[in-house]
Design a protein around this motif. Structure first.
Motif, mmCIF file in Angstrom:
data_model
loop_
_atom_site.group_PDB
_atom_site.id
_atom_site.type_symbol
_atom_site.label_atom_id
_atom_site.label_comp_id
_atom_site.label_asym_id
_atom_site.label_seq_id
_atom_site.Cartn_x
_atom_site.Cartn_y
_atom_site.Cartn_z
ATOM 1 N N UNK A 146 -16.618 7.488 11.308
ATOM 2 C CA UNK A 146 -15.938 6.872 12.141
ATOM 3 C C UNK A 146 -15.050 6.099 11.602
ATOM 4 N N UNK A 147 -13.661 5.696 11.715
ATOM 5 C CA UNK A 147 -12.902 4.656 11.291
ATOM 6 C C UNK A 147 -12.226 4.104 12.290
ATOM 7 N N UNK A 148 -12.563 2.920 12.433
ATOM 8 C CA UNK A 148 -12.013 1.974 13.485
ATOM 9 C C UNK A 148 -11.837 0.647 13.013
ATOM 10 N N UNK A 195 -17.722 12.670 -7.454
ATOM 11 C CA UNK A 195 -16.565 13.473 -6.832
ATOM 12 C C UNK A 195 -16.496 13.361 -5.315
ATOM 13 N N UNK A 196 -15.235 12.935 -4.728
ATOM 14 C CA UNK A 196 -15.212 12.905 -3.204
ATOM 15 C C UNK A 196 -13.812 12.728 -3.002
ATOM 16 N N UNK A 197 -13.483 11.891 -1.727
ATOM 17 C CA UNK A 197 -12.086 11.732 -1.386
ATOM 18 C C UNK A 197 -11.635 10.315 -1.500
ATOM 19 N N UNK A 198 -10.177 9.819 -2.064
ATOM 20 C CA UNK A 198 -9.889 8.482 -2.408
ATOM 21 C C UNK A 198 -10.092 7.907 -0.824
ATOM 22 N N UNK A 199 -10.730 6.680 -0.737
ATOM 23 C CA UNK A 199 -10.953 6.115 0.305
ATOM 24 C C UNK A 199 -9.650 6.069 1.228
ATOM 25 N N UNK A 201 -8.662 8.793 3.349
ATOM 26 C CA UNK A 201 -9.850 8.759 4.595
ATOM 27 C C UNK A 201 -9.281 7.900 5.484
ATOM 28 N N UNK A 202 -8.659 6.774 5.080
ATOM 29 C CA UNK A 202 -8.202 5.726 5.916
ATOM 30 C C UNK A 202 -6.943 5.876 6.533
ATOM 31 N N UNK A 203 -6.262 6.576 5.751
ATOM 32 C CA UNK A 203 -4.600 6.918 6.003
ATOM 33 C C UNK A 203 -4.403 7.495 7.512
ATOM 34 N N UNK A 204 -5.005 8.348 8.073
ATOM 35 C CA UNK A 204 -4.632 8.800 9.305
ATOM 36 C C UNK A 204 -5.121 7.901 10.396
ATOM 37 N N UNK A 205 -5.815 7.109 10.422
ATOM 38 C CA UNK A 205 -6.025 6.214 11.262
ATOM 39 C C UNK A 205 -4.665 5.141 11.608
ATOM 40 N N UNK A 206 -3.911 5.054 10.392
ATOM 41 C CA UNK A 206 -2.875 4.164 10.504
ATOM 42 C C UNK A 206 -3.265 2.635 10.133
ATOM 43 N N UNK A 207 -3.132 2.274 8.965
ATOM 44 C CA UNK A 207 -3.623 0.856 8.788
ATOM 45 C C UNK A 207 -2.391 -0.174 8.876
#
Length: 357
Positions: free
Chosen positions: A63-65, A126-130, A133-139
């Motif tokens: 969860x990103x919040x 190997x993974x996703x740039x953080x 991951x955060x961008x869709x939540x709208x910083x």
């Protein structure tokens, strides 16, 4: 051999590859068992604050919040694999590495894991740039800090937004080409390049984005330099540790035993977010000699070095000093701090050279 339940970790621990500092949760790499640039998974060090959690990936969610995002977002494990992947080679080191040697030099025993020299390792992550991951939540425009939280309980540590958005700050899914092992953070962990290992939180279940500076035990009471010369900072009892200082490692047992004659001495040097510029070596009271740096020489990644020595029988001390590209160099001594962190002094490595047969 102790069972995983007795050890608190899952992967097999072989004594000829790893050393046990006595906590039952933590295991360090034997420096003389480093075969190449990357640390194999069977000997990559483990730092746990609690037994390794066994997480059901089908029910796991990330969860990103927080008040620093416009709308919370939740990911499944499958969702993360559908995002653009990237790989980086980076080194992770525990801030308490060499604590037992710090204690020996200080004439005291520090609390905490009694690490020798092996709480450090390098992998291809190997993974996703953080930031992806955060961008869709709208910083939000006032966002200041990002804090991953681990499902093991205590694991959480904030970082500035700029560090979270860096190219080489990742949400990691695989390590050295294999899906993360449970002991190393499965199903997902964070990689915060150049910073202390505690910042690369394992078993992440939540990432909080905050409009204010965050204070948690891992940046107020632990992973903090406390003592003379380290004044309290905000809510912290001292100076929170972020970047790891320059240090070096000799790929020999402690103490070491060698045959007489020509020897190639090998090791590693690491400088946090910086690059290694040079490594010099000295045997006993002889002159400092430049070691050869082996490629690659990259930021936030250890560098392998080597130098030739004509070993003569007797007792010797090998000293190694690394310097980074920002002018940081290993000191001869490190000021005392309560928790025994960041000991990067030049070490006198004992070596016995046998008499000729």
């Amino acid at each position: 051999m102790a069972t995983p339940a007795e050890r608190g970790v899952v992967k097999p621990i072989l004594s000829d590859l790893m050393d046990d500092p006595g906590s039952g949760l933590d295991y360090e790499t034997r420096p003389d068992r480093l075969p190449g640039l990357l640390t194999p998974l069977d000997r990559f060090f483990i730092r746990n604050h609690a037994p390794t959690p066994m997480i059901d990936v089908l029910s796991w969610r990330l969860r990103i919040d927080g008040d620093g995002v416009r709308a919370p977002v939740t990911y499944t494990y499958r969702d993360l694999w559908d995002l653009p992947l990237t790989s980086v080679v980076r080194t992770i080191e525990c801030a308490g590495n060499r604590r037992s040697l710090f204690g020996r030099a200080s004439g005291r025993t520090f609390e905490g894991t009694q690490w020798g020299r092996g709480a450090i390792g390098t992998a291809e992550w190997t993974g996703v740039r953080l930031r992806d991951v955060l961008s869709p939540a709208g910083i939000g425009p006032n966002a200041r800090q990002v804090m991953p939280e681990g499902l093991d309980g205590p694991g959480r540590r904030p970082m500035p937004l700029a560090k979270a958005l860096a190219d080489d700050t990742l949400l990691v899914l695989a390590m050295n080409g294999e899906v993360l092992l449970p002991d190393h953070g499965y199903p997902a962990r964070v990689l915060v390049s150049g910073w202390l290992g505690a910042a690369s939180v394992k078993w992440v279940g939540r990432i909080q984005v905050s409009d204010k500076d965050l204070s948690v035990p891992w940046n107020t009471d632990d992973y903090v330099l406390i003592g003379p010369g380290y004044p309290p900072t905000g809510e912290s009892a001292g100076v929170p540790i972020n970047e790891i200082p320059v240090a070096s490692l000799v790929e020999l047992p402690w103490p070491a035993r060698l045959r007489p004659g020509r020897q190639v001495i090998r090791g590693r040097a690491y400088a946090g977010e910086a690059r290694i510029h040079q490594v010099t070596c000295r045997v006993d009271d002889g002159p400092w000699q430049h070691a050869v740096l082996l490629p690659p020489v990259e930021q936030a990644t250890w560098v392998r070095w080597q130098f030739g020595w004509n070993a003569v029988p007797g007792e010797h001390e090998l000293r190694v000093r690394a310097t980074d590209d920002r002018g940081g160099t290993q000191p001869d001594a490190v000021p005392w701090n309560d928790l025994g962190y960041l000991y990067n002094a030049v070490l006198a490595h004992p070596i016995h050279v046998d008499d000729p047969a």
